[in-house]
Design an enzyme around this catalytic site. Structure first.
Site, PDB file in Angstrom:
ATOM      1  N   VAL A   9      -2.313  -9.410   1.576  1.00 54.84           N
ATOM      2  CA  VAL A   9      -2.898  -9.809   0.300  1.00 54.84           C
ATOM      3  C   VAL A   9      -1.738 -10.168  -0.618  1.00 54.84           C
ATOM      4  O   VAL A   9      -0.605  -9.739  -0.401  1.00 54.84           O
ATOM      5  CB  VAL A   9      -3.786  -8.705  -0.332  1.00 54.84           C
ATOM      6  CG1 VAL A   9      -5.048  -8.502   0.474  1.00 54.84           C
ATOM      7  CG2 VAL A   9      -3.024  -7.410  -0.490  1.00 54.84           C
ATOM      8  N   SER A  10      -2.019 -10.949  -1.654  1.00 51.98           N
ATOM      9  CA  SER A  10      -0.955 -11.449  -2.516  1.00 51.98           C
ATOM     10  C   SER A  10      -0.555 -10.493  -3.627  1.00 51.98           C
ATOM     11  O   SER A  10       0.602 -10.432  -4.003  1.00 51.98           O
ATOM     12  CB  SER A  10      -1.366 -12.775  -3.146  1.00 51.98           C
ATOM     13  OG  SER A  10      -1.598 -13.722  -2.133  1.00 51.98           O
ATOM     14  N   ALA A  11      -1.509  -9.763  -4.170  1.00 49.79           N
ATOM     15  CA  ALA A  11      -1.230  -8.940  -5.347  1.00 49.79           C
ATOM     16  C   ALA A  11      -1.276  -7.459  -5.015  1.00 49.79           C
ATOM     17  O   ALA A  11      -2.050  -7.018  -4.161  1.00 49.79           O
ATOM     18  CB  ALA A  11      -2.238  -9.253  -6.444  1.00 49.79           C
TER      19      ALA A  11
END
Length: 181
Positions: A9-11
């Site tokens: 995931v990015s965050a």
């Protein structure tokens, strides 16, 4: 032949749990996950670890191709590295594998879609920032460099190297502060 799952995931506020559960459900004995941007492979230590220990006939499994990366070049290079090691890539949504003839074509097409999606996200973000700036809401982040002190020291006759050393910042930061004057 091992199935190795990779979730991303990015965050930091996002959660990998759903991806990890899905990967375990399809038989991945090992699942590595990380919270980092997919725009490049820089800083993706878990992915690097997988590539370091993956063996012939092993299979790298991801829920979606955009979880593997948002750069077509990075994704294609990764597939090439896997193939060079005798391993394959399997994507669950939509379901395909690089072991199949159509798999390589789908990697290219879906990689390009992921890269385009990233560009659209950045364009929407930029438009939102411009709107916020016009309303006076967004002013950017506060400078991490004491700009006024840099200018004062420069006016006193100090050069960029001595300013950088004294303030414990990079010379490039000194040049940026002086250029902004």
């Amino acid at each position: 032949m091992a199935k190795i799952g990779y979730a991303r995931v990015s965050a930091l506020s996002q959660d990998n749990a759903a991806q990890e559960a899905r990967l375990r459900a399809v038989g991945c004995e090992i699942v590595r996950s990380e919270k980092v941007s997919g725009k490049s492979r820089d800083g993706r230590d878990e992915l690097a670890a997988i590539l370091a220990f993956i063996r012939p006939l092993d299979e790298l499994v991801c829920v979606r191709l955009d979880r593997l990366g948002r750069s077509t070049r990075d994704v294609l290079n990764l597939v090439h590295e896997l193939e060079a090691k005798g391993a394959a890539l399997t994507i669950l949504e939509p379901s395909f594998s690089t072991r199949d003839p159509a798999g390589s074509l789908l990697v290219t097409v879906l990689g390009m879609v992921a890269e385009m999606e990233r560009k659209f996200i950045l364009e929407r973000q930029k438009a939102g920032i411009e709107i916020a700036k016009s309303k006076g809401v967004y002013k950017g982040r506060k400078p991490s460099v004491p700009v006024e002190r840099v200018r004062e020291m420069n006016a006193e006759g100090h050069g960029p190297s001595s300013i950088a050393k004294a303030l414990r910042i990079s010379r490039m930061s000194v040049h940026r502060a002086l250029r902004a004057a």
